[in-house]
Design an enzyme around this catalytic site. Sequence first.
Site, short mmCIF file in Angstrom:
data_model
loop_
_atom_site.label_atom_id
_atom_site.label_comp_id
_atom_site.label_asym_id
_atom_site.label_seq_id
_atom_site.Cartn_x
_atom_site.Cartn_y
_atom_site.Cartn_z
N GLU A 11 0.84 -1.21 0.00
CA GLU A 11 0.00 0.00 0.00
C GLU A 11 0.87 1.26 0.00
O GLU A 11 0.51 2.29 0.57
CB GLU A 11 -1.03 -0.03 1.13
CG GLU A 11 -1.94 -1.25 0.99
CD GLU A 11 -3.30 -1.14 1.62
OE1 GLU A 11 -3.75 -0.03 1.88
OE2 GLU A 11 -3.92 -2.21 1.84
N1 CAA Z 1 -5.75 11.75 -4.06
C1 CAA Z 1 -6.28 12.30 -5.17
N2 CAA Z 1 -5.54 12.57 -6.26
C2 CAA Z 1 -4.23 12.27 -6.21
C3 CAA Z 1 -3.62 11.69 -5.08
C4 CAA Z 1 -4.45 11.44 -3.97
N3 CAA Z 1 -3.96 10.90 -2.86
N4 CAA Z 1 -2.31 11.50 -5.33
C5 CAA Z 1 -2.09 11.95 -6.57
N5 CAA Z 1 -3.26 12.41 -7.11
C6 CAA Z 1 -3.47 13.03 -8.40
C7 CAA Z 1 -2.59 14.26 -8.54
O1 CAA Z 1 -3.23 15.40 -8.00
C8 CAA Z 1 -2.41 14.37 -10.02
O2 CAA Z 1 -3.57 14.92 -10.58
P1 CAA Z 1 -3.48 16.22 -11.55
O3 CAA Z 1 -2.66 15.75 -12.71
O4 CAA Z 1 -4.90 16.50 -11.88
O5 CAA Z 1 -2.80 17.27 -10.76
C9 CAA Z 1 -2.38 12.90 -10.46
O6 CAA Z 1 -3.02 12.15 -9.44
C10 CAA Z 1 -0.97 12.38 -10.65
O7 CAA Z 1 -0.28 12.60 -9.44
P2 CAA Z 1 1.30 12.49 -9.32
O8 CAA Z 1 1.93 13.30 -10.43
O9 CAA Z 1 1.68 12.79 -7.92
O10 CAA Z 1 1.51 10.95 -9.67
P3 CAA Z 1 2.82 10.09 -9.73
O11 CAA Z 1 2.77 9.26 -10.96
O12 CAA Z 1 4.02 10.95 -9.53
O13 CAA Z 1 2.65 9.07 -8.49
C11 CAA Z 1 2.80 8.29 -6.22
C12 CAA Z 1 2.59 9.47 -7.17
C13 CAA Z 1 2.47 8.87 -4.84
C14 CAA Z 1 4.21 7.77 -6.23
C15 CAA Z 1 1.80 7.14 -6.57
O14 CAA Z 1 2.14 6.52 -7.79
C16 CAA Z 1 1.76 6.06 -5.49
O15 CAA Z 1 1.06 6.22 -4.49
N6 CAA Z 1 2.50 4.94 -5.69
C17 CAA Z 1 2.42 3.79 -4.79
C18 CAA Z 1 1.34 2.85 -5.23
C19 CAA Z 1 0.91 1.93 -4.13
O16 CAA Z 1 0.69 2.33 -3.00
N7 CAA Z 1 0.74 0.67 -4.49
C20 CAA Z 1 0.24 -0.33 -3.59
C21 CAA Z 1 -0.82 -1.10 -4.30
S1 CAA Z 1 -1.94 -2.04 -3.33
C22 CAA Z 1 -1.00 -3.18 -2.55
O17 CAA Z 1 -0.08 -2.86 -1.89
C23 CAA Z 1 -1.32 -4.62 -2.69
C24 CAA Z 1 -2.28 -5.11 -1.74
O18 CAA Z 1 -3.17 -5.85 -2.13
C25 CAA Z 1 -2.14 -4.81 -0.28
#
Ligand code: CAA
Length: 382
Positions: free
Chosen positions: A365
């Site tokens: 996550e």
């Molecule tokens: N809420 C709403 N919108 C959001 C947001 C949030 N928390 N975070 C980003 N956004 C929006 C941004 O505002 C942006 O929108 P605009 O273009 O309109 O401004 C858009 O999304 C893109 O944002 P970023 O440029 O920040 O995106 P990024 O590509 O740089 O990624 C990141 C940011 C935080 C690294 C994200 O990719 C991330 O959270 N990565 C980790 C993924 C993760 O947690 N994976 C786990 C999967 S589930 C799991 O673990 C398995 C399971 O079953 C337990």
Amino acid sequence: MDFKLSKTHLLQQEMFRRFAENEVKPLAEEMDETEVFNRDLLAKLQKYGLMGIPYSKEYGGVGGDYLAYTLCMEEISKVDASTGVTISVHTSLACSCIDSFGTEEQKQNFLRPLVDGSKVGCFGLTEPNAGSDAAGQQTKAVYDEASDEYIINGGKIFTTNSGFADTFIVFAMTDKSQGTKGISAFVVEKEMPGVTVGENIRRMGIRAASNCEVSYENVRVPAANRLGREGQGFKIAMKALDGGRIGIAAQAVGIAQGALNEAVKYVKERKQFGRSISKFQTTQFKAADMQTKIDAARLLTWRAAKAKDDGENYGPYAAMAKLMASDVANEVCREAVQLMGGYGYCREYPVERALRDAKITEIYEGTSEVMKMVISGAMKVV
Ligand code: CAA
């Protein structure tokens, strides 16, 4: 400012604690050994409402708040982190996508059976080549106007609950040229032709949780199953993960508290150099440090849950809670094993499992490094 739980929350906490002690703890060691989640336990989680805590009674949920869900995650994870993540992925990832972005019809069709305990949900975002960089989705969904369906092709990995889930929230690229705005979210049902769930992936910890690769081959999904607008999928995933991270923080707090409780019990009984090892100040100071860190992590977790309940911008709070709680869980479990020495390292004592389970809280996550990206992003450091 009130740091005390309300009467209702205390009652809920006690109920979760009893359920954890009576129904989960006796199965935890065997489930870890066999790497299979006990289906009778799953049925009990569903029957007693543990799979629908923060969802409205209108849809068959319990009607509790997020803080109550956080308390559940801590109590369950104190005795078994695998059960914790099973609840967490279903509740805060799968159900929340539908609850927050579904239409009324989608809530009736898809959310109701998930929160009333009839079905289990999972969340397919991570792919072999799209982990922390969640925007790098290679799974594709192509709209077919003639049938008003999307055709999904691709593969997901590390899909928790997938071995027994009925409902899969799947993220797929509908327009690659749009980057994060080209991803859409779909509700896919297990029985749809082309959905194949692979073998359980063997892991270091949370071994009883189901975690498989899932492939989607020409899966035809009605357009009515798309959540939100086309291109809104990335935001749907990020929002779900914001809430999910509070659950994982609570899981980490639970793992840590469970391990410390075991270690404290042990040091009172264990005698070396003619006295119980709890009499040594080094033991007492270690325990004090451990409890202080757990309390700090718990308060951050409760702050994030309360902010979510109050409708505030809780994403950065959730990230802080997860960052700290996962770090504390790893440190506390390592120290718990150390306090228990050779016995702590043995599989018959639960701290060995807790140490293995704690590691994943720094990874899934969102890794700790991703948490720092979220926190520093909100601070506008750059
Ligand atoms: N809420 C709403 N919108 C959001 C947001 C949030 N928390 N975070 C980003 N956004 C929006 C941004 O505002 C942006 O929108 P605009 O273009 O309109 O401004 C858009 O999304 C893109 O944002 P970023 O440029 O920040 O995106 P990024 O590509 O740089 O990624 C990141 C940011 C935080 C690294 C994200 O990719 C991330 O959270 N990565 C980790 C993924 C993760 O947690 N994976 C786990 C999967 S589930 C799991 O673990 C398995 C399971 O079953 C337990």
